[in-house]
Design a protein around this motif. Structure first.
Motif, mmCIF file in Angstrom:
data_model
loop_
_atom_site.group_PDB
_atom_site.id
_atom_site.type_symbol
_atom_site.label_atom_id
_atom_site.label_comp_id
_atom_site.label_asym_id
_atom_site.label_seq_id
_atom_site.Cartn_x
_atom_site.Cartn_y
_atom_site.Cartn_z
ATOM 1 N N GLN A 31 0.885 -1.018 -0.117
ATOM 2 C CA GLN A 31 -0.007 0.082 -0.059
ATOM 3 C C GLN A 31 0.662 1.255 -0.051
ATOM 4 N N LYS A 32 2.018 1.282 0.639
ATOM 5 C CA LYS A 32 2.785 2.478 0.877
ATOM 6 C C LYS A 32 3.354 2.663 -0.619
ATOM 7 N N LEU A 33 3.831 1.412 -1.188
ATOM 8 C CA LEU A 33 4.488 1.761 -2.537
ATOM 9 C C LEU A 33 3.371 2.128 -3.381
ATOM 10 N N ASN A 34 2.338 1.694 -3.341
ATOM 11 C CA ASN A 34 1.154 2.093 -4.345
ATOM 12 C C ASN A 34 0.784 3.672 -4.274
ATOM 13 N N LYS A 35 0.846 4.139 -2.914
ATOM 14 C CA LYS A 35 0.582 5.365 -2.569
ATOM 15 C C LYS A 35 1.561 6.409 -3.193
ATOM 16 N N GLU A 36 2.927 5.867 -2.913
ATOM 17 C CA GLU A 36 4.112 6.498 -3.351
ATOM 18 C C GLU A 36 3.897 6.693 -4.863
ATOM 19 N N LYS A 37 3.793 5.476 -5.654
ATOM 20 C CA LYS A 37 3.716 5.640 -7.210
ATOM 21 C C LYS A 37 2.408 6.437 -7.632
ATOM 22 N N LYS A 38 1.354 6.475 -6.890
ATOM 23 C CA LYS A 38 0.174 7.276 -7.486
ATOM 24 C C LYS A 38 0.396 8.733 -7.151
ATOM 25 N N PHE A 39 1.416 9.155 -6.314
ATOM 26 C CA PHE A 39 1.623 10.561 -5.945
ATOM 27 C C PHE A 39 2.531 11.073 -7.208
ATOM 28 N N LEU A 40 3.614 10.082 -7.172
ATOM 29 C CA LEU A 40 4.678 10.565 -8.253
ATOM 30 C C LEU A 40 4.310 10.523 -9.702
ATOM 31 N N GLU A 41 3.176 9.796 -9.933
ATOM 32 C CA GLU A 41 2.660 9.759 -11.367
ATOM 33 C C GLU A 41 1.524 10.592 -11.420
ATOM 34 N N ASP A 42 1.167 11.389 -10.508
ATOM 35 C CA ASP A 42 -0.040 12.332 -10.869
ATOM 36 C C ASP A 42 0.492 13.328 -11.688
#
Length: 1671
Positions: free
Chosen positions: A386-397
């Motif tokens: 979940q942490k990696l997904n959140k980070e990925k979602k933010f950086l790919e925003d």
């Protein structure tokens, strides 16, 4: 013809001003008479009745109408009013055609972009009847609308229910949108589109108006299609938009992204809405974002309208960045905490009983813990995902991606606005600091090119040419490169492809840095935002450093200091914090240090200190990478070894060179803690860059100056961290020439003023390691003489004593040059001498003071040697204080001053007129009275060296012979030339040396005659006090010099006077007491050489009896003084006396009585001495003197004895003999008394033990009476052994692993059946698996599963065929039994020991109660309690593995306290025998070892027993009753066994006496087919005892010597009474076995009887086993 045909035609068409068009309705007739023509047109339209034809007619008419209207000028007689009347006439034709006319008018008008034309506006104003349609569908209504009309327009909209027919969905007007999109694609694919912008703009609007397409939708489609061509056609896009109505009007204004205040103003809001709508549907479209960035730069849209409307809110950004800071904080602390702090306590797996009591509860808890652990792991994994997904979602925003594209396309002000607001956002994504660094790098180019790059450097105009071979011809052709555009600014070129950024105009709006002042100002603006992430831009850092270097070099001297200060602050603020983020890039740090090398080292060290203690702890990002580098360094250092050095050295060096401050701290700490790390790091340091060396010097000084203990508790030796650190520093100085030690030299010089121990240790190690200087102590006389001979011999001698100064010339000179640069050579000499004086005034033990004094003297001598060897004569005189200043001003003693300057005096002082030399004018030698002592004697004595007064031609000849042999064997010419040169130099040096010796010896002979008259007793004392003794104790070479000088200069009378005063004055004792150990050794060298010379003279009969008497008196005096010294309790006297004798004992004492006296004194001192450092050298000296005693001289051989002396000698010898006899008598009496007391004590103990014995109720009949689970490691061992025997198809040995009788019965039953082999293997596998599964608690362990798999595989090697060889092993016929190769594993001895072990385990030792139970499991695990010893497991020596510990423990102690019985004994049996077992303990251990000795001592006679190794295959397995004991000792065994010379004879008699009083505990329930247990019982004296082997537990005899006649064991019970040790053993074992045999028969009569069968057979078994112990 370079222009295309289309372009030329367009140019020609533009030149034609007249537009020819044939008007059909508004022709010349209309122009001539408009009113008449209007009527005709009216009637023509009215005559048309069909609707389609009406619509077609109207379209053609209005197209012609608007062409006429939009001419450059109307005809003079036609006005707009006339045209208005024409339209009104058409409207009035009929009510049915009115709506058609108005709609067609509006549609045709929309096809023309000039709707704001004045004539068209006036025309529409006149046509009130068209206003309703115009307000609905035409943009032209805005030009003539009024307030009343606006109101009317709203009413119309209300009446029409606000339904405006504008198509914004593709399906509503598919044809219109299709034509629109097709036109856009046609535009971009038109090669001449740049010249047709107006035409395509007109066509675009025409389609929009024709099909009533929505303007918002059309703009969205246009932008969406344009993104595909943005990389090549961005210029056309901007130019085209400027020609359309989409471009912002002057009223709304054009956006300006270069100024902060205009970021939210201007631009096309509709376009912004279209962009936002598209980005919400396509968030990661980089091409579209690039196009948006270009539109922002051009002013078409404003930045804020896009950024503020993207989905990612400010709250989410803040939350993410806060979380990011927390994660970085956690990363920065990773590895800092001690990992052992969270370690759980280890469980005791050996405690079986406790594990069994809590097994069920433990299993439940373990199951729960395993399940909980799995849940925690799954939870952690889910949280991580979940942490990696959140980070990925933010950086790919879209918002973050939009910021990235803004930086790429040069929108600097919007980007800096975002990064200035969210400061942590710069390191949320790695590419962001790179992009901002790219911006600053581009801004830096002007000043970089101006200051660093040369203007004459030519640009590369073409690529390298490639060589080809075509048709046999070699040719060079240009290497064709393909150029491509890319949106990635960091795209690297391929082999034949070059990439360039698609938008070169991105940097046009950037500020340009053209001066240092601008650089500093803009650095605060941009580099502050980048922060430590500047380390990810190594190219930018290198540019900044090069600019700084050029700036400093080009500045004037008066401004350089200020400029350096500016760059110090710049590096400290921007560059140094970025170093931890560099990724293994040592080249950049080299550039950084090249700039920092201009800074004063104080400023550099301050920056290092700030980096380590503040920056790396306060700035989070620096802290993360700082600790990361430290962890990586520790990991590499742990794996670093000599095997991995070549591979890991460069890796570690690169890591340290990139980030030295973070990596060198743990490295130096590792060096301080471990010995071997230093050498590995020194090898690695060869690859360091200059920055790493500078930081290393700082870190070393940091550790050297830490306040912590430097001396061990003994007060002499340094602590280990000091030793390791100074060894590392000296290794660096020797092996790393680029290592700068300047500041370390300064540290040494300054701390020597304070008497720092670390500084002296470091200086000593530098001299030894770097200079290669070896002190002259503990060197033989030959080497000392060679060291004081010609230069070739000196080199040979230095190589022999490992003095490497000749090899280390380069590094030694570099080290000395550092001292010269600091001008500290004389200062260090004076400091070292003063430290020596200060050490003698300390309030410490004499041992500590003397050791320190020797260390300081050796250090000072070595330092002077290094300086003299490394400096030339002029340099030496320039850097050393003059002779008179050292002597007078600094009070340096005479011996040191002459030692420093003696070599310089050799060629400048005339020895004949030495007193007239100016060097010694006005010099006062303190304490020397030259009125009594000749001054020239004093000066010559101190000026000469050993080279001058000795010459040994043999040394030169031997060296020449060796070199000549090497020359003959040499093959290479170069080697021959070198050897020839060495021989030539040797000859020259030998001749020069001989000439010097001859000259000096002649001079001294002449001077000796002159000095003889002046040398009275007082002069001799002065000479001894101020010349001889100070120089003798100075060094070993000077000690030899003193001896050579005396015998070369003076005659026998003078020598006699000198030695008479020196020896008989009794000053040697006081002198040695006040000397140090090294000074005492030097005195020993002096006296040794002197006595040797005197003995040489005496042995040649060159002395009269009178002189012999004088010599004897001297020797007696020396002996008395030596004995006095070593007999004193003073530590200094004893130690210095021994040190003196270490050298002197080689030649003295001479007389045997003197040696005996010294030996007796040493022995007497040794008997009461408790100090180990005294005892050890005393023992060594005793050995040496004892060896010399054999070759010593009796007094009568040294000089004749008189009558009284002869009488006294005889009397003395008689007294010695009487004393010896008396001492022997006392010793024997004492031994006899001790033995008698021991026998009485043992008798009493045996009687007490027998009184406490009780009979057992019988052994347990169930092997599983105490069945419980085993420790896992024990089960695994048993499983491995079972697998081994199963693979060998040896089921019988595999069955020995099993302790469950039911499982054994199943296997036996299975073997009787003749079933299919596959069924047999499956059943056998199931039995083994079921058995082992019952022994473990957790069957899911990986190790257990692996063993089960191996067990299943081994079953395939098993067959159900009977093994004839194994069956014949118990056959009566010896010929049928196979003869196997004898080894320690397959011999009968292993079975003997096996049976002995079981028999022994069936009893109990003296431990009882809980102590017995607590030690059971540990014994089984420690001694690997198995009933076999597999061939692949070797035991220690010849003892099987399961008896190794028993044998070894009993060999050392002679007891059985460490032996623990088999735990397979029932509780009933244990309880019944607790009190009875104590009487048998002393025999079992010896019995075990006796069996072992009998089995493996194959070199004995073996006549009395049938040894199993010597009679393999010849046993007749019968059991005979033992022979009766000899009549002489009816109740005793043969005691020669206990102390005789043959261990086998000892074993024989012990084995004839049965010691097994109880039957095998499993015998009652034994299965007749169980071949595991061999015959264990035989009849003996009416009781059953173990027939397999008998044991004597006294181990003291099992290790007796194997020499002697073993046949003596059958010849009675006599023994050698002359041997005290044997007598002691005899009495002890006699008492022991007597008590044993007296109680044996009574106990046996009460034991249960085993079932009887035929003699020598077992019940229900007809096989007759062979007896292993036949008499």
């Amino acid at each position: 013809m370079s222009e295309s045909l289309t372009t030329r035609l367009n140019l020609l068409s533009k030149q034609i001003q007249t537009h020819f068009y044939n008007f059909n309705y508004l022709d010349s007739g209309f122009i001539a008479n408009p009113s008449k023509r209007i009527i005709k047109i009216f009637h023509d339209f009215a005559d048309i009745q069909e609707h389609d034809k009406q619509e077609k007619w109207l379209k053609e008419f209005f197209i012609e109408f608007f062409k006429f209207l939009f001419q450059d000028s109307l005809p003079s007689n036609v006005t707009v009013d006339d045209l208005s009347k024409l339209i009104e006439a058409l409207i009035k034709v009929s009510a049915t055609t009115k709506q058609l006319v108005m709609r067609t008018f509006v549609s045709a008008a929309a096809a023309y972009p000039k709707l704001n034309d004045e004539r068209f506006t006036r025309l529409c104003s006149n046509l009130n009847c068209l206003h309703s349609e115009l307000f609905k569908f035409s943009w032209a209504s805005k030009n003539f609308i009024s307030t009343s009309q606006n109101t009317y327009y709203k009413h119309i909209l209300k009446r029409e229910k606000y339904q405006i027919r504008k198509y914004n969905i593709l399906s509503e007007s598919s044809i219109g949108f299709a034509q629109y999109a097709t036109l856009i694609y046609s535009i971009y694919y038109d090669a001449d589109r740049s010249n047709k912008i107006s035409f395509y703009s007109y066509q675009l609007h025409f389609i929009m108006g024709k099909y009533s397409l929505d303007q918002f939708k059309c703009l969205s489609i246009f932008l969406e299609i344009s993104k595909f061509f943005i990389m090549t056609e961005y210029e056309f896009l901007i130019a085209f938009l400027k020609q359309t109505d989409f471009w912002p009007s002057l009223s709304s204004g054009i956006s300006d992204c270069t100024k902060y205040k205009y970021l939210n103003k201007g631009g096309n809001i509709t376009a912004s809405r279209a962009v936002i709508e598209y980005l919400r549907l396509n968030p990661n479209d980089t091409d579209y974002l690039d196009m948006v960035c270009i539109l922002i730069r051009s002013g078409f849209i404003n930045f804020s309208s896009i950024w503020d409307n993207l989905d990612l809110s400010n709250d989410k950004i803040k939350a993410y960045l806060d979380n990011l800071d927390k994660e970085l904080e956690e990363k920065s602390m990773k590895g800092v905490d001690n990992p052992l702090a969270m370690a759980a306590a280890l469980t005791d797996d050996d405690d079986e009983e406790s594990a069994n009591n809590n097994s069920h509860k433990s299993k439940e808890n373990n199951d729960k813990s395993v399940e909980l652990e799995r849940e925690n792991e799954l939870k952690l994994e889910n949280d991580k995902m979940q942490k990696l997904n959140k980070e990925k979602k933010f950086l790919e925003d879209t918002k973050i991606l939009f910021l990235e594209r803004l930086l790429i396309n040069g929108c600097i002000v919007p980007s800096m606005t975002i990064l200035g607001r969210w400061k942590s956002l710069i390191y949320s994504k790695d590419v962001l600091p790179l992009l901002l660094g790219r911006v600053f790098d581009t801004m830096l180019n002007p000043i970089y090119k101006a200051m660093y790059l040369s203007n004459t450097t030519p640009d590369l105009v073409s690529s390298l040419r490639r060589t080809t071979f075509d048709a046999g011809i070699l040719s060079h052709k240009p290497n064709l490169l393909i150029s491509k555009k890319t949106a990635n600014p960091f795209q690297l070129n391929d082999m034949q492809t070059t990439f360039s950024f698609y938008y070169p105009e991105w940097s046009q709006q950037l500020e340009q840095i053209d001066s240092i002042e601008t650089l500093f100002n803009l650095s605060h603006k941009y580099l502050t935002v980048i922060g430590p992430s500047l380390g990810k831009c190594p190219q930018l850092i290198s540019k900044l450093c090069r600019i700084g270097i050029c700036n400093i070099n080009s500045s004037a001297d008066e401004e350089k200091l200020k400029i350096v200060d500016n760059w110090v602050n710049y590096v400290r603020k921007f560059i140094l914090p970025a170093i931890p983020l560099l990724d293994l890039n040592s080249l950049v740090t080299s550039d950084i240090y090249e700039l920092m090398s201009f800074f004063p080292f104080e400023r550099r060290y301050y920056m290092y200190h700030e980096m380590i203690n503040r920056t790396s702890k306060d700035i989070l990002l620096v802290k993360v990478y700082f600790n990361k580098a430290e962890r990586e360094t520790k990991t590499i250092l742990k794996a670093l070894s000599t095997d991995t050095l070549e591979r890991d050295a460069r890796k570690l060096a690169t890591l340290i060179s990139t980030n030295p401050l973070a990596t060198l701290l743990p490295t130096v700490r590792q060096i301080e803690n471990y010995d071997k790390v230093s050498e590995l790091v020194i090898f690695t340091a060869k690859y360091f860059n200059r920055f790493a060396y500078d930081a290393l010097q700082y870190v070393l000084l940091l550790h050297l100056t830490q306040v912590r203990p430097t001396i061990q508790s003994d007060g002499i030796n340094e602590v280990f961290w000091v030793q390791r650190l100074v060894s590392f520093i000296s290794g660096l100085a020797k092996n790393c020439p680029d290592m700068d030690l300047t500041n370390i030299i300064v540290y040494i010089t300054k701390t020597l003023h304070q008497g720092n121990v670390t500084a002296t240790s470091l200086l000593r190690e530098l001299i030894i390691t770097v200079g290669g200087i070896r002190d002259l102590h503990e060197i033989n006389t030959k080497s000392l003489i060679m060291l004081n001979s010609g230069e070739p011999l000196q080199k040979v001698a230095r190589s022999l004593i490992y003095d490497t100064r000749d090899k280390n010339v380069g590094v030694a000179q570099k080290l000395v040059s550092d001292f010269v640069h600091q001008k500290s050579i004389s200062e260090i000499i004076i400091l070292l001498y003063n430290l020596n004086l200060n050490s003698n005034t300390e309030n410490s033990h004499y041992k500590i003071l003397s050791s320190k004094c020797d260390q300081m003297n050796t250090l000072l001598w070595s330092f002077i040697e290094l300086v003299r060897f490394s400096l030339s004569e002029p340099e030496f005189k320039e850097n050393i204080l003059p002779f008179e200043i050292l002597l007078s001003d600094y009070n340096i003693p005479t011996q040191w001053v002459f030692h420093i300057w003696r070599d310089s005096f050799q060629n400048v002082i005339d020895l004949n007129n030495i007193t007239e030399n100016s060097t010694f004018d006005n010099i006062t030698f303190r304490g020397v009275n030259f009125s009594k002592l000749p001054k020239d004697l004093f000066l010559i004595f101190w000026t000469l060296i050993l080279y001058d007064i000795q010459f040994n031609k043999e040394f030169y000849d031997d060296t020449k012979k060796r070199l000549s042999v090497e020359l003959k064997e040499a093959v290479r010419t170069k080697k021959k030339a070198e050897l020839s040169k060495k021989i030539k130099d040797l000859l020259v040096a030998g001749i020069a040396h001989q000439q010097t010796f001859n000259k000096v010896s002649t001079l001294l002979s002449e001077k000796g005659i002159m000095w003889k008259s002046a040398l009275n007793d007082e002069a001799i004392k002065i000479f001894l006090q101020y010349c001889l003794i100070p120089r003798v104790i100075f060094s070993p070479s000077d000690a030899l010099f003193g001896a050579y000088f005396i015998f070369l200069t003076f005659d026998n009378d003078t020598i006699t006077d000198i030695f008479d005063i020196l020896i008989n004055s009794d000053i040697i004792r006081s002198l040695l007491f006040s000397s140090t150990p090294l000074e005492s050794g030097n005195l020993g060298i002096f006296f040794s050489h002197c006595i040797k010379r005197l003995e040489t003279i005496r042995s040649k009969k060159q002395l009269t009896d009178t002189y012999a008497v004088v010599l004897f008196k001297w020797y007696t005096s020396l002996t008395n003084q030596i004995i006095y010294l070593i007999s004193e309790k003073s530590y200094m006297s004893v130690r210095n006396g021994i040190e003196f004798m270490k050298h002197f004992s080689k030649v003295f004492p001479i007389i045997d009585t003197h040696i005996i006296l010294v030996i007796n004194a040493l022995n007497e001192n040794l008997s009461v001495e408790e100090r180990e450092d005294i005892k050890l050298p005393t023992n060594a000296l005793l050995g040496h003197l004892s060896a010399r005693l054999k070759h010593s001289l009796p007094l009568q051989d040294f000089r004749p004895l008189n009558a009284d002396e002869l009488i006294e000698k005889e009397k003395y010898e008689n007294e010695l003999e009487e004393i010896k006899k008396y001492e022997t008598h006392l010793s024997n009496k004492k031994k006899e008394e001790n033995l008698r007391n021991q026998i009485q004590l043992r008798k009493k103990k045996r009687q007490d033990d027998l009184d406490k014995t009780s009979l057992p109720t019988g052994p347990s009949t169930n092997r599983n009476s105490e069945h419980h689970q085993w420790p896992l490691q024990k089960v695994l061992r048993h499983m491995d052994d079972a697998v081994y025997f199963l693979k060998e198809n040896n089921i019988k040995r595999a069955m020995d692993v099993i302790t469950d009788d039911s499982a054994i019965d199943k296997i036996n039953e299975l073997r009787r059946q003749r079933t299919d082999v596959n069924h047999f293997r499956e059943a056998l596998s199931a039995i083994f698996i079921q058995y082992f599964s019952s022994l473990v608690q957790y069957q899911t362990m990986s190790e257990y599963k692996k063993r089960i798999s191996n067990l299943r595989e081994s079953i395939h090697f098993v067959s159900n065929e009977p093994d004839s060889k194994q069956a014949d092993l118990y056959s009566d016929d010896a010929s049928l039994r196979p003869t196997k190769k004898v080894s320690r594993y397959n011999s009968d001895t292993s079975r003997i020991l096996d049976s002995a072990k079981h028999s022994y385990n069936d009893r109990h030792n003296e431990h009882s109660g809980e102590e017995f139970h607590n030690k059971e499991s540990r014994y089984r695990d420690e001694h690997h309690d198995t009933r076999y010893n597999p061939p692949n497991r070797k035991s220690d020596g010849a003892t099987p593995s399961r008896f190794a510990n028993i044998s070894s423990s009993n060999r050392s102690s002679g007891s059985h306290e460490n032996v623990k019985p088999d735990r397979r004994v029932s509780n009933q049996y244990k309880d019944s025998n607790k009190s009875h077992i104590n009487g048998d303990n002393d025999k079992s251990t010896t019995q075990i070892n006796n069996v072992k000795n009998r089995s493996y001592n194959n070199d004995n006679d073996g006549k009395n027993i049938n040894d199993t190794n010597n009679h393999r295959g010849q046993h007749t397995r019968t059991y005979e009753k033992p022979k009766s004991r000899p009549a002489s000792l009816p109740s005793q065994p043969n005691f020669r066994d206990n102390f005789g010379n043959n261990s086998n004879s000892s074993n024989q008699n012990n084995n004839t006496t049965s010691s097994d009083k109880y039957p095998r505990k499993h015998e009652a329930s034994r299965n007749t087919n169980d071949m595991r247990d061999e015959k264990r019982f035989k009849r003996n004296d009416g009781g059953w005892s173990s027939g397999r082997n008998d044991y004597n537990r006294n181990n003291s005899n099992s290790n007796s010597t194997n020499n002697g006649n073993s046949n003596n064991s059958n010849k009675g019970n006599s023994y050698n009474k002359n041997n005290d040790r044997d007598e002691k053993n005899y009495r002890y074992h006699s008492d022991q076995n007597t008590n044993y045999n007296n109680s044996r028969r009574d106990i046996q009569s009460k034991l249960p009887q085993a079932p009887k069968g035929p003699k020598g057979t077992r019940n229900n078994n007809n096989r007759q086993p062979s007896s292993r112990y036949q008499r």
